[in-house]
Design a protein around this motif. Structure first.
Motif, short mmCIF file in Angstrom:
data_model
loop_
_atom_site.label_atom_id
_atom_site.label_comp_id
_atom_site.label_asym_id
_atom_site.label_seq_id
_atom_site.Cartn_x
_atom_site.Cartn_y
_atom_site.Cartn_z
N LYS A 61 0.83 -1.20 0.00
CA LYS A 61 0.00 0.00 0.00
C LYS A 61 0.87 1.26 0.00
N HIS A 62 0.37 2.29 -0.62
CA HIS A 62 1.11 3.54 -0.70
C HIS A 62 1.11 4.22 0.66
N LYS B 239 11.45 12.67 4.94
CA LYS B 239 12.11 12.60 3.64
C LYS B 239 11.91 11.22 3.04
N LYS B 240 12.36 10.22 3.76
CA LYS B 240 12.11 8.85 3.29
C LYS B 240 12.04 7.89 4.47
N ILE B 241 11.36 6.78 4.23
CA ILE B 241 11.24 5.78 5.28
C ILE B 241 12.55 5.01 5.37
#
Ligand code: IMP
Ligand code: MG
Length: 184
Positions: A4-5, A13-15
């Motif tokens: 899932k998105h 910023k990012k996971i």
């Protein structure tokens, strides 16, 4: 994997560590602790507020009777890393208890070093450390870490208990923080 998105908040910023990676690691650490502590009086301690998220998940992955307790310390933002102070103490004595201090993240190690020195003076049978995240390149004081989840680079992170200005603890994953959001 659900695939899932995931909507990142503006600050992120990012996971860096996903929800799935966290739960897999929690199960792995829980099994190791179970194997090492079966038959003992296990006490899991954590430092409010951040560590409470990891402790809540970790204790449910350890299939033996155990007790939990909490303490709080002042942030060192005001007086440098050496300036740690207990603002809320544990509720119970740890005399003769098999203690594991559960941490969300270890950065310089100054906070935990202080906590361990205080707790060691209270006569626990044993005392070990379990941390979800370890910024080991930032370490100033050497600490014995029996249980380590993830080694992460020298970057500020939020989520799964970790905050910036009190926010984002409730993100189910750990994310790096966008530079532009770091202006404080
Ligand atoms: P230390 O004393 O330098 O090891 O700092 C430990 C504490 O600093 C942690 O328990 C957190 O409260 C906070 N901290 C360190 N790095 C981060 C981070 O990347 N995000 C959020 N809090 C952090
Ligand atoms: Mg902490």
């Amino acid at each position: 994997m659900s695939g899932k998105h995931v909507e990142l908040p503006d600050i992120a910023k990012k996971i860096l560590v996903t929800e799935e990676q966290i739960s897999e690691k929690v199960r792995e650490l829980g099994s190791r602790i179970f194997a090492d502590y079966e038959g003992t009086d296990l006490r899991l301690l954590t430092v409010l507020k951040g560590g409470s998220f990891f402790l809540a998940d970790l204790c449910r992955a350890i299939d033996i009777p155990l007790e939990i307790d909490f303490m709080a310390v002042s942030s060192y933002a005001d007086g440098g890393p050496g300036n740690v102070r207990i603002t809320k103490d544990l509720s119970d004595s740890i005399d003769d208890a098999s203690v594991i201090v559960v941490e969300d993240i270890i950065d310089t190690g100054m906070t935990l070093n202080y906590i361990l020195s205080v707790l060691r003076g209270r006569g626990p049978r044993s005392i070990e450390v379990c941390t979800l995240l370890d910024k080991d390149v930032r370490r100033i004081v050497d600490l014995p870490i029996a249980y380590r989840g993830f080694s992460i680079p020298d970057t500020f992170v939020v989520g799964y208990g970790l905050d910036v200005n009190g926010l984002y603890r409730n993100l189910p994953y750990v994310a790096t923080v966008a530079e532009e959001a770091m202006v404080r």
